[in-house]
Design a protein around this motif. Structure first.
Motif, PDB file in Angstrom:
ATOM      1  N   ASP A   4     -15.020   0.947   4.603  1.00 50.25           N
ATOM      2  CA  ASP A   4     -16.228   1.583   4.076  1.00 50.25           C
ATOM      3  C   ASP A   4     -15.905   2.531   2.936  1.00 50.25           C
ATOM      4  N   GLY A   5     -16.593   2.364   1.817  1.00 51.34           N
ATOM      5  CA  GLY A   5     -16.445   3.257   0.676  1.00 51.34           C
ATOM      6  C   GLY A   5     -15.104   3.191  -0.025  1.00 51.34           C
ATOM      7  N   ALA A   6     -14.348   2.137   0.182  1.00 45.55           N
ATOM      8  CA  ALA A   6     -12.989   2.059  -0.382  1.00 45.55           C
ATOM      9  C   ALA A   6     -12.997   1.982  -1.898  1.00 45.55           C
ATOM     10  N   THR A  24       0.848  -1.192   0.000  1.00 45.12           N
ATOM     11  CA  THR A  24       0.000   0.000   0.000  1.00 45.12           C
ATOM     12  C   THR A  24       0.881   1.239   0.000  1.00 45.12           C
ATOM     13  N   VAL A  25       0.574   2.172  -0.890  1.00 47.59           N
ATOM     14  CA  VAL A  25       1.360   3.397  -1.042  1.00 47.59           C
ATOM     15  C   VAL A  25       0.449   4.612  -0.905  1.00 47.59           C
ATOM     16  N   THR A  26       1.027   5.768  -0.613  1.00 50.59           N
ATOM     17  CA  THR A  26       0.222   6.980  -0.465  1.00 50.59           C
ATOM     18  C   THR A  26      -0.090   7.618  -1.810  1.00 50.59           C
ATOM     19  N   ASP A  27       0.812   7.495  -2.776  1.00 48.24           N
ATOM     20  CA  ASP A  27       0.623   8.107  -4.086  1.00 48.24           C
ATOM     21  C   ASP A  27       1.155   7.135  -5.136  1.00 48.24           C
ATOM     22  N   LEU A  29       1.168  -2.600  -6.323  1.00 48.15           N
ATOM     23  CA  LEU A  29       1.143  -1.330  -5.617  1.00 48.15           C
ATOM     24  C   LEU A  29      -0.304  -0.858  -5.624  1.00 48.15           C
ATOM     25  N   VAL A  30      -0.792  -0.407  -4.470  1.00 50.28           N
ATOM     26  CA  VAL A  30      -2.181   0.049  -4.409  1.00 50.28           C
ATOM     27  C   VAL A  30      -2.279   1.321  -3.581  1.00 50.28           C
ATOM     28  N   GLU A  31      -3.013   2.276  -4.111  1.00 50.95           N
ATOM     29  CA  GLU A  31      -3.321   3.531  -3.425  1.00 50.95           C
ATOM     30  C   GLU A  31      -4.808   3.483  -3.085  1.00 50.95           C
ATOM     31  N   TYR A  32      -5.127   3.520  -1.791  1.00 49.63           N
ATOM     32  CA  TYR A  32      -6.515   3.449  -1.340  1.00 49.63           C
ATOM     33  C   TYR A  32      -7.085   4.834  -1.074  1.00 49.63           C
ATOM     34  N   ASP A  33      -8.384   4.954  -1.334  1.00 49.64           N
ATOM     35  CA  ASP A  33      -9.152   6.106  -0.892  1.00 49.64           C
ATOM     36  C   ASP A  33     -10.393   5.534  -0.214  1.00 49.64           C
ATOM     37  N   PRO A  34     -10.598   5.800   1.061  1.00 44.39           N
ATOM     38  CA  PRO A  34      -9.818   6.675   1.932  1.00 44.39           C
ATOM     39  C   PRO A  34      -8.518   6.007   2.372  1.00 44.39           C
ATOM     40  N   GLU A  35      -7.533   6.873   2.633  1.00 41.63           N
ATOM     41  CA  GLU A  35      -6.228   6.406   3.101  1.00 41.63           C
ATOM     42  C   GLU A  35      -6.298   6.123   4.594  1.00 41.63           C
ATOM     43  N   GLY A  36      -5.708   5.030   5.016  1.00 40.47           N
ATOM     44  CA  GLY A  36      -5.668   4.670   6.436  1.00 40.47           C
ATOM     45  C   GLY A  36      -4.412   5.213   7.098  1.00 40.47           C
TER      46      GLY A  36
END
Length: 178
Positions: free
Chosen positions: A87-89, A50-53, A105-112
């Motif tokens: 929720d809402g990912a 998991t990455v931020t960007d 590599l995955v960028e999630y929204d919302p970020e944990g």
């Protein structure tokens, strides 16, 4: 710790970076490996990070490990959010295919919250291992901005190792098997 030294452009990064499972050594106290017939067929599909960007992460993995162009896609919807327990990912993904497995590599929204372990000995810390033909040549060719934990070292098992951090601080072990 940023190395802050110039790269040696005369040393070419070895091609063929590949995901390599750790060999089980018979001279350790580890339990014996599970035999293929004892469990359903399991084949590695991907190793997720998991990455931020996503965009700078893709650039780092592509350029540092010479992984080529990844497969990119996005996933959203209720089934995905339920499946990942957020929720809402939604997720933006990049898959680098490496000898039958993928680095995902995955960028999630919302970020944990940040879950990057500062040290390999922290419970829950994670890393991936990528084998190269020559760790010293790989190290010499690293961009000086890439953070390493040390210079390449040879362990008691004879394996040459080097740990680097990606832009989010995730650890990648680069190793040359003896």
């Amino acid at each position: 710790m940023s190395r802050g030294r110039p790269t040696n452009s005369s040393v070419r990064r070895p091609s063929g970076v590949r995901v390599t499972p750790r060999e089980v050594r018979t001279d350790t106290a580890l339990p014996p490996p599970v035999r293929r017939g004892d469990v359903p067929s399991l084949d590695p599909h991907h190793f997720g990070i998991t990455v931020t960007d996503l965009d700078p992460a893709v650039e780092f993995y592509r350029d540092t490990f010479d992984l080529g162009t990844p497969e990119r896609f996005s996933v959203s919807g209720e089934a995905f959010a339920d499946g990942v327990g957020v929720d809402g990912a939604t997720g933006r993904f990049a898959h680098f295919v490496c000898d039958g497995a993928r680095i995902e590599l995955v960028e999630y929204d919302p970020e944990g919250p940040d879950a990057t372990g500062a040290a390999v000995n922290q419970p829950g810390a994670k890393h991936i291992g990528l084998a190269v033909d020559d760790v010293d040549a790989f190290y010499a060719d690293l961009d000086p901005s890439v953070e390493t934990l040390s210079e390449p070292r040879t362990t008691e098992s004879g394996t040459r190792i080097l740990f680097v951090r990606d832009p989010d601080g995730n650890l990648i072990e680069v190793l040359e098997l003896s």
